[in-house]
Write a protein that holds these residues in place. Structure first.
Motif, PDB file in Angstrom:
ATOM      1  N   ALA A 212     -14.045  24.262 -15.401  1.00 54.11           N
ATOM      2  CA  ALA A 212     -14.302  25.700 -15.235  1.00 54.11           C
ATOM      3  C   ALA A 212     -13.188  26.509 -15.888  1.00 54.11           C
ATOM      4  CB  ALA A 212     -14.417  26.045 -13.756  1.00 54.11           C
ATOM      5  N   ALA A 213     -11.949  26.001 -15.800  1.00 54.06           N
ATOM      6  CA  ALA A 213     -10.814  26.731 -16.376  1.00 54.06           C
ATOM      7  C   ALA A 213     -10.855  26.746 -17.893  1.00 54.06           C
ATOM      8  CB  ALA A 213      -9.499  26.110 -15.901  1.00 54.06           C
ATOM      9  N   LYS A 214     -11.685  25.880 -18.490  1.00 55.87           N
ATOM     10  CA  LYS A 214     -11.861  25.924 -19.942  1.00 55.87           C
ATOM     11  C   LYS A 214     -12.798  27.066 -20.326  1.00 55.87           C
ATOM     12  CE  LYS A 214     -11.556  20.885 -20.499  1.00 55.87           C
ATOM     13  NZ  LYS A 214     -12.349  19.678 -20.767  1.00 55.87           N
ATOM     14  N   GLY A 215     -13.439  27.688 -19.325  1.00 60.12           N
ATOM     15  CA  GLY A 215     -14.370  28.763 -19.606  1.00 60.12           C
ATOM     16  C   GLY A 215     -15.814  28.303 -19.624  1.00 60.12           C
ATOM     17  N   ALA A 216     -16.083  27.097 -19.093  1.00 60.44           N
ATOM     18  CA  ALA A 216     -17.446  26.582 -19.091  1.00 60.44           C
ATOM     19  C   ALA A 216     -18.300  27.350 -18.083  1.00 60.44           C
ATOM     20  CB  ALA A 216     -17.434  25.097 -18.725  1.00 60.44           C
ATOM     21  N   TRP A 220     -23.212  24.584 -17.753  1.00 56.58           N
ATOM     22  CA  TRP A 220     -22.473  23.610 -18.577  1.00 56.58           C
ATOM     23  C   TRP A 220     -21.794  22.580 -17.666  1.00 56.58           C
ATOM     24  CZ3 TRP A 220     -20.973  24.034 -24.084  1.00 56.58           C
ATOM     25  CH2 TRP A 220     -20.023  23.082 -24.470  1.00 56.58           C
TER      26      TRP A 220
ATOM     27  N   ILE B  50      -7.062  33.204 -12.048  1.00 54.96           N
ATOM     28  CA  ILE B  50      -7.957  32.627 -13.048  1.00 54.96           C
ATOM     29  C   ILE B  50      -9.417  32.673 -12.581  1.00 54.96           C
ATOM     30  CG2 ILE B  50      -7.718  30.205 -12.303  1.00 54.96           C
ATOM     31  CD1 ILE B  50      -7.545  29.490 -15.327  1.00 54.96           C
ATOM     32  N   LEU B  52     -10.922  31.268  -9.933  1.00 51.49           N
ATOM     33  CA  LEU B  52     -11.503  29.988  -9.517  1.00 51.49           C
ATOM     34  C   LEU B  52     -11.350  29.761  -8.020  1.00 51.49           C
ATOM     35  CD1 LEU B  52     -10.491  27.525 -12.369  1.00 51.49           C
ATOM     36  CD2 LEU B  52     -12.747  28.403 -11.835  1.00 51.49           C
ATOM     37  N   ARG B  77     -18.995  35.074 -14.104  1.00 49.44           N
ATOM     38  CA  ARG B  77     -19.568  34.852 -15.428  1.00 49.44           C
ATOM     39  C   ARG B  77     -18.747  35.554 -16.499  1.00 49.44           C
ATOM     40  NH1 ARG B  77     -25.770  34.519 -16.463  1.00 49.44           N
ATOM     41  NH2 ARG B  77     -25.206  32.645 -15.350  1.00 49.44           N
ATOM     42  N   GLU B  80     -15.623  33.829 -17.663  1.00 45.94           N
ATOM     43  CA  GLU B  80     -15.730  32.680 -18.565  1.00 45.94           C
ATOM     44  C   GLU B  80     -15.090  32.964 -19.929  1.00 45.94           C
ATOM     45  OE1 GLU B  80     -19.919  31.783 -18.509  1.00 45.94           O
ATOM     46  OE2 GLU B  80     -19.806  31.258 -16.375  1.00 45.94           O
ATOM     47  N   ARG B  83     -11.101  32.551 -19.221  1.00 46.78           N
ATOM     48  CA  ARG B  83     -10.605  31.206 -18.919  1.00 46.78           C
ATOM     49  C   ARG B  83     -10.536  30.367 -20.195  1.00 46.78           C
ATOM     50  NH1 ARG B  83     -15.006  30.599 -14.740  1.00 46.78           N
ATOM     51  NH2 ARG B  83     -14.327  31.999 -13.088  1.00 46.78           N
ATOM     52  N   GLY B  84      -9.431  29.719 -20.376  1.00 44.47           N
ATOM     53  CA  GLY B  84      -9.264  28.886 -21.561  1.00 44.47           C
ATOM     54  C   GLY B  84      -8.801  29.693 -22.765  1.00 44.47           C
ATOM     55  N   LEU B  89      -5.046  26.532 -17.692  1.00 45.32           N
ATOM     56  CA  LEU B  89      -4.661  25.962 -16.399  1.00 45.32           C
ATOM     57  C   LEU B  89      -4.159  24.541 -16.584  1.00 45.32           C
ATOM     58  CD1 LEU B  89      -4.825  26.134 -13.169  1.00 45.32           C
ATOM     59  CD2 LEU B  89      -7.015  24.975 -13.437  1.00 45.32           C
ATOM     60  N   GLU B 110     -13.758  20.030 -25.886  1.00 46.49           N
ATOM     61  CA  GLU B 110     -14.726  20.829 -25.130  1.00 46.49           C
ATOM     62  C   GLU B 110     -14.351  22.309 -25.064  1.00 46.49           C
ATOM     63  OE1 GLU B 110     -15.105  19.695 -21.010  1.00 46.49           O
ATOM     64  OE2 GLU B 110     -17.212  20.278 -21.028  1.00 46.49           O
ATOM     65  N   VAL B 111     -13.048  22.576 -24.834  1.00 42.61           N
ATOM     66  CA  VAL B 111     -12.632  23.970 -24.703  1.00 42.61           C
ATOM     67  C   VAL B 111     -12.898  24.733 -26.014  1.00 42.61           C
ATOM     68  CG1 VAL B 111     -10.213  23.443 -25.226  1.00 42.61           C
ATOM     69  CG2 VAL B 111     -10.763  25.489 -23.937  1.00 42.61           C
ATOM     70  N   ARG B 113     -15.330  23.845 -28.142  1.00 36.83           N
ATOM     71  CA  ARG B 113     -16.786  23.943 -28.285  1.00 36.83           C
ATOM     72  C   ARG B 113     -17.364  25.055 -27.424  1.00 36.83           C
ATOM     73  NH1 ARG B 113     -19.051  18.497 -26.735  1.00 36.83           N
ATOM     74  NH2 ARG B 113     -21.070  19.506 -26.909  1.00 36.83           N
ATOM     75  N   ILE B 114     -16.837  25.170 -26.199  1.00 34.32           N
ATOM     76  CA  ILE B 114     -17.348  26.212 -25.297  1.00 34.32           C
ATOM     77  C   ILE B 114     -17.172  27.589 -25.931  1.00 34.32           C
ATOM     78  CG2 ILE B 114     -16.886  27.418 -23.120  1.00 34.32           C
ATOM     79  CD1 ILE B 114     -16.203  24.636 -21.935  1.00 34.32           C
ATOM     80  N   HIS B 115     -16.009  27.781 -26.571  1.00 35.43           N
ATOM     81  CA  HIS B 115     -15.740  29.097 -27.149  1.00 35.43           C
ATOM     82  C   HIS B 115     -16.065  29.146 -28.644  1.00 35.43           C
ATOM     83  CE1 HIS B 115     -14.081  30.395 -23.346  1.00 35.43           C
ATOM     84  NE2 HIS B 115     -13.420  29.252 -23.297  1.00 35.43           N
ATOM     85  N   ILE B 162      -5.237  20.600 -23.400  1.00 37.24           N
ATOM     86  CA  ILE B 162      -6.419  21.413 -23.133  1.00 37.24           C
ATOM     87  C   ILE B 162      -6.016  22.854 -22.831  1.00 37.24           C
ATOM     88  CG2 ILE B 162      -8.325  21.768 -21.499  1.00 37.24           C
ATOM     89  CD1 ILE B 162      -8.410  18.675 -21.193  1.00 37.24           C
TER      90      ILE B 162
END
Lengths: 310, 518
Positions: A212-216, A220, B50, B52, B77, B80, B83-84, B89, B110-111, B113-115, B162
C-alpha cells in the motif's frame, strides 16, 4: 525434483491399489449377490443348483485370492471384466456414461470455483461490514442446501414457473444448465469459505501495508498480492471437494434423469453389479488421486518457499 | 516552509485516543526521530502521515501538511498518488514485509509500475540500479530470487530500495532496525544516512531505541501516552533533558547510562555450571550436517551472572537449550552442581523465555500459572501453595489483585514478572534467561533487570543470560562469552571484554552499539 516426482507418483499408485483392494473386499462381503438378484425370479424357474452353477461360471470357480489377483491384473491392464447385469463389458458401460458426467462435473466444478471467487473477492474488497457479513454467511447457507431439494426447486422455478429452461428436448447446453447449478452451489461453499478466510489472514501480513505504501490501489493489493498468497490453502480444499463432486453427481444425475456415472452407480448398486461397482470405485479414486497429485505438484510452482523442501 | 508540518493531530482507535493533539515539523533533508515506548502513539503518528491507519482508526482533528497540501483531509484513494512518490516507507519487520511468492525484482519494480515509470525494460534496468545502490551484490541475479532466500539485512536493503525508488522527499522509517542484529543495524542506518545526503530526502525515524535515535537524528520528538513530552535538537535534548520522562528514558536506556561493571567475589565453591566441548549438529540435507554449536566450553560461578552474547545464528539459544536439557547435545557435557536426575533437574534449573506472552497459557490465570510447577512437583497442600504464590508475586513486585487476571490483561513487563515468578516457584538455583528482556520497553527493561539483580542477591541465584544486546549484557553480567558462528570467540570478566576486547568480532560488536555520548 525427479526423485520427488517419482515418489509422489509411487504414492499415488499405492493409494489406487489400496482403494481397489478395499473396494474389492467390501463388495465381496456384501450379503446376497447379483446372480441371485438377476436369476432368483420364480418365473425363470431355476433351481438353487442351477443358480450356483451360473455363479461358478461368472466367478470362474477360483478361490478368492486367485480371483482377487486375476481381477487386479485385469484392472492393471485396463480390462474391468463384464457387467453381470447386462453382460456387456464394463469398459463399454463406463465409456457410455463417462462423457456425460465429465461434462457435468467439470462444468459444475468450474462454476463452483467461479462462485467461490466472486464471494471471497467481493468480501475481501468490501469495506462495508454488513455486506461483508452477508457475503461471508453465504457459504454456510450453500453447504446446508440438500442437492436433491435444490435440483427440484430449480426445475420448479426456472422450467415450470419462468419457462426459461426446457425440461425436455432442450439443446445439450440447455440441459446442462440446471444440473450444473445444482452441483456447483454446495461445492462452492467450502472453497469460498477457505478462500475468504485465507484472504482475511493474508491481509494481516506485514507485507500488505508495504505494498500500500508503494501507492497500490485496493484492487491491485487484493488481486496481485493477497489473492496469490491466499490461493494455496484454497487449492488443497478444492482438491478435496473432488470427492464431493462425484457424490454430488450421483444425486444430480438421478434428479435430472441424466445418463452418467451417477446413474450407472445407482443401477449397479440396485443390481449389486460387483464388477461395475468396483470399476466405479477405482475410477473415482483415480480421478481423486490424479487431481490431488497435480495440485501437489503445483504447490512449489505457486509458492517458491516450498521448492527447497521438494 | 517545512517539508512536513503536523499540526494538532489527534487520532483515535474505536473512539479511544491514541494520539492527542501533537505538533511537529520536518525540514527538507533532516532526520527527525520520534522516540517512545509501546503505546506512546509514535507508530500511529507515522501511519497517519502516510495514510495507512487501520480501518478502526480515525483522524479526529489537525492537519498533516506536506508542502502546502493537507493530507489529513485526503481520501485513501487520493493518497495513492502520494505514497511511494512523495513519501516512502521503510517498515519494521523485514522478515515479513516482502510478499513471499514474488521475486525481489518484481517487488522493487512494482512501485515503478504502479506509477507508470517506463516500460518493462527501463524498469528492469532501474531495479538493478536501485539494488546496486543499496549495496546488494550481483543485483541482476538477486532480482530473480525470492525473499526467503535473503538474510534479514538484505531484505531490509531491498525494502529501502523500494522506499527510495521514486526519490520521495520524505521517508518514514518505522523501527527500521529493531529486528536486526547490531552489526547489521549499524550498516542499515549508515545506508539510510548516505541516501539522505545523496537525495536530500528527509527521514522521519520512528524508534523505541533512544540510542539509535540520539545517534542518527538532527532533532528528537519524545512521545508518551499520545502526547509529545519534549522536542528539540537531539544534542540539546540529550545534554539537558527538560521533561521528567526524557530524563527517565536517558537513565534507563542501557546504551546511554554508563554504570559500574558488576564484579564477583572470587569463587569459593565449585562452579554452578560447567559446560565442556558442547557440540550440536543439525541435519541440513540428505548428507549435509550443520554445526550450530561447535565446541563450546564455559563455567559459571555460584551466585553470578554469565552472559552468552551473539547475533542471530551464533548458536547461543541452542547452547542455552542444551544447558536446560531441552535439546540433547551431539557431544560434550553440561554439569550443573547439585542438580538431580530426570524430572528433579527441573527443580534445580529453570528457563525464562523471550516472549512472555507466548510462554504463558492464555487460558490460565496468573495464580494458576505460578502455581502449576508446585502442583507438578506436589509441593505443599492447597493452602501452602496459595501462600507460596502470594509470596512469589510479592517477590516480583506484582500487586495481589493480578492473581485472577489472564495474561492478555497484563502489560509486557507484568507478563515477564509472572514468568519469572513461575520460574522461581520451585526454588531453583540456576535460572537460564533467553533474551528475557529483549521484547520490553527500556523503562520496563530497566525495572526487570533491577528485579533480576535483587533476586540474585536475595536468593543466591546463578543466571545464564542469553542476549544479543550488548548494552544490557554490560549492565547485568559478571562474566561474558561472545559467540559467533557456533563458537565462543572470547570470554572473560565483563569489564575486561568491554574495555579491552581481544577479538576482532567483539570489537566490531562493540563499535556497533549506538553511542552518541562516547
Amino acid at each position: 525434483m525427479t526423485r520427488y516426482l517419482l515418489s509422489r507418483v509411487g504414492q499415488a499408485a499405492l493409494v489406487l491399489w489400496a482403494a481397489f483392494t478395499a473396494g474389492y473386499i467390501l463388495l465381496q462381503l456384501l450379503p446376497g449377490d447379483s446372480v441371485l438378484i438377476k436369476f432368483q425370479n420364480p418365473e425363470l424357474g431355476l433351481s438353487p443348483e442351477q443358480i450356483a452353477e451360473i455363479r461358478a461360471y461368472y466367478s470362474g470357480g477360483n478361490p478368492p485370492l486367485v480371483d482377487y489377483l486375476h481381477t487386479l491384473l485385469g484392472f492393471a491392464r485396463g480390462s474391468f471384466g463384464y457387467s453381470i447385469d447386462t453382460g456387456t463389458p464394463v469398459v463399454e458401460r463406463l465409456a457410455e456414461a463417462l462423457p456425460e458426467t465429465a461434462k457435468l462435473a467439470s462444468a459444475g466444478f468450474l462454476l463452483a470455483v467461479l462462485i467461490a471467487l466472486v464471494i471471497a473477492f467481493a468480501a475481501g474488497y468490501s469495506r462495508t461490514s454488513w455486506i461483508r457479513g452477508a457475503l461471508l454467511s453465504m457459504p454456510s447457507l450453500f453447504v446446508s442446501v440438500p442437492v436433491f431439494w435444490l435440483g427440484i426447486v430449480l426445475i420448479q422455478v426456472f422450467s415450470f414457473r419462468l419457462g426459461l429452461v426446457p425440461v425436455i428436448g432442450g439443446s445439450p447446453a440447455q440441459q446442462l444448465i440446471l444440473p450444473v447449478l445444482t452441483l456447483a452451489v454446495p461445492i462452492s461453499a467450502p472453497i469460498a469459505q477457505v478462500l475468504a478466510r485465507s484472504i482475511d489472514q493474508v491481509y494481516t501480513q506485514p507485507f500488505v501495508p508495504v505494498v500500500a505504501a508503494k501507492g497500490a490501489s485496493r484492487w491491485w493489493i487484493l488481486w496481485r498480492h493477497v489473492a496469490r498468497n491466499a490461493v494455496l490453502p484454497t487449492l488443497t480444499m478444492a482438491g478435496l471437494t473432488i470427492g464431493e463432486l462425484i457424490a454430488g453427481s450421483v444425486v444430480t444425475e438421478t434428479v435430472f434423469g441424466r445418463n452418467g456415472i451417477g446413474r450407472l452407480t445407482e443401477q449397479a448398486v440396485n443390481a449389486q453389479d460387483t464388477p461395475v461397482m468396483l470399476a466405479i470405485v477405482v475410477l473415482a479414486a483415480t480421478v481423486f488421486v490424479l487431481v490431488n497429485l497435480v495440485i501437489d505438484l503445483l504447490f512449489p510452482v505457486l509458492d517458491p518457499r516450498l521448492e527447497v523442501a521438494a | 516552509m517545512s517539508l512536513l508540518d503536523v499540526r494538532d493531530l489527534a487520532v483515535s482507535y474505536n473512539g479511544r485516543r491514541a494520539v492527542e493533539g501533537i505538533s511537529f515539523t520536518v525540514e527538507p533533508g533532516e532526520t527527525v526521530a520520534v522516540v517512545g515506548e509501546s503505546g506512546s502513539g509514535k507508530s500511529t503518528t507515522a501511519h497517519a502521515i502516510i495514510g495507512l491507519l487501520p480501518g478502526n482508526a480515525t483522524v479526529d482533528q489537525g492537519q498533516i501538511l506536506l508542502g502546502d497540501t493537507d493530507l489529513a483531509t485526503w481520501s485513501s484513494r487520493r493518497m495513492e498518488s502520494v505514497r511511494g512518490v512523495r513519501i516512502g516507507l521503510v517498515p519494521q519487520d523485514p522478515a515479513n514485509s516482502l510478499d513471499p511468492v514474488k521475486t525481489i525484482g518484481a517487488q522493487v519494480g512494482e512501485v515503478l509500475r504502479i506509477h507508470r515509470r517506463g516500460d518493462r525494460r527501463t524498469i528492469a534496468r532501474r531495479v538493478v540500479d536501485l539494488l546496486t545502490r543499496v549495496g546488494l551484490p550481483e543485483a541482476e541475479a538477486l532480482a530473480r530470487r525470492y525473499p526467503h532466500e535473503l538474510s534479514g539485512g538484505m531484505r531490509q536493503r531491498v525494502l529501502i530500495a523500494i522506499a527510495i525508488a521514486l526519490e520521495p522527499s520524505l521517508i518514514i522509517a518505522d523501527e527500521p532496525t529493531s529486528a536486526l542484529d547490531v552489526t547489521v543495524q549499524r550498516r542499515i542506518l549508515d545506508l539510510i544516512d548516505d541516501l539522505r545526503t545523496e537525495f536530500g530526502t528527509a527521514v522521519l525515524l520512528v524508534t523505541h531505541d533512544l540510542g539509535v535515535a540520539a545517534d542518527r537524528s538532527d532533532r528528537l520528538v519524545v512521545m508518551k501516552d499520545g502526547r509529545i513530552e519534549e522536542q528539540g535538537p537531539s544534542a540539546a535534548v540529550l545534554a539537558d533533558p527538560r521533561a521528567a520522562y526524557t530524563k527517565q528514558l536517558l537513565h534507563d536506556a542501557p546504551a546511554l547510562s554508563v554504570r559500574e561493571f558488576r564484579t564477583a567475589e572470587p569463587p569459593v565453591r565449585e562452579p554452578a555450571i560447567v559446560v565442556r566441548d558442547l557440540v550440536k549438529e543439525f541435519r541440513a540435507g540428505p548428507s549435509a550436517v550443520s554445526r550450530a554449536v561447535d565446541g563450546v566450553s564455559f563455567e559459571v560461578a555460584h551466585g553470578t551472572t554469565h552472559a552468552l552474547v551473539g547475533e542471530s545464528g551464533s548458536g547461543k539459544t541452542t547452547t542455552a537449550r542444551m544447558v536446560v536439557r531441552l535439546t540433547r547435545p551431539t557431544s560434550g557435557t553440561v554439569e550443573i552442581a547439585g542438580a538431580g536426575p530426570g524430572r528433579l533437574f527441573r527443580r534445580h534449573v529453570q528457563l525464562v523465555y523471550q516472549n512472555p506472552y507466548g510462554s504463558l497459557d492464555p487460558r490460565q490465570s496468573v495464580a494458576e500459572i505460578v502455581e502449576e510447577p508446585l502442583r507438578n512437583f506436589r509441593l505443599g497442600d492447597r493452602a501452602a501453595r496459595r501462600a507460596r504464590v502470594g509470596d512469589l508475586l510479592e517477590r516480583v513486585a506484582l500487586p495481589k489483585d493480578l492473581l485472577t487476571r489472564k495474561p492478555r490483561e497484563l502489560s509486557g513487563g507484568q507478563r515477564q514478572r509472572v514468568a519469572i515468578a513461575r520460574a522461581l516457584a520451585v526454588e531453583p538455583e540456576v535460572v537460564v534467561l533467553d533474551e528475557a528482556v529483549s521484547a520490553l520497553d527500556v523503562t520496563v527493561q530497566a525495572q526487570i533487570l533491577d528485579l533480576l539483580e535483587q533476586l540474585q542477591r536475595e536468593l543466591g541465584l546463578t543466571y545464564l543470560f542469553i542476549s544479543h544486546d550488548l548494552a544490557v549484557v554490560r549492565q547485568i553480567s559478571h562474566t561474558v562469552s561472545v559467540m559467533n558462528q557456533g563458537r565462543i570467540v572470547e570470554s572473560g570478566s565483563t569489564s575486561q571484554v568491554f574495555t579491552d576486547p581481544g577479538h576482532e568480532y567483539t570489537r566490531e560488536l562493540l563499535a556497533a552499539i549506538p553511542e552518541p555520548v562516547r
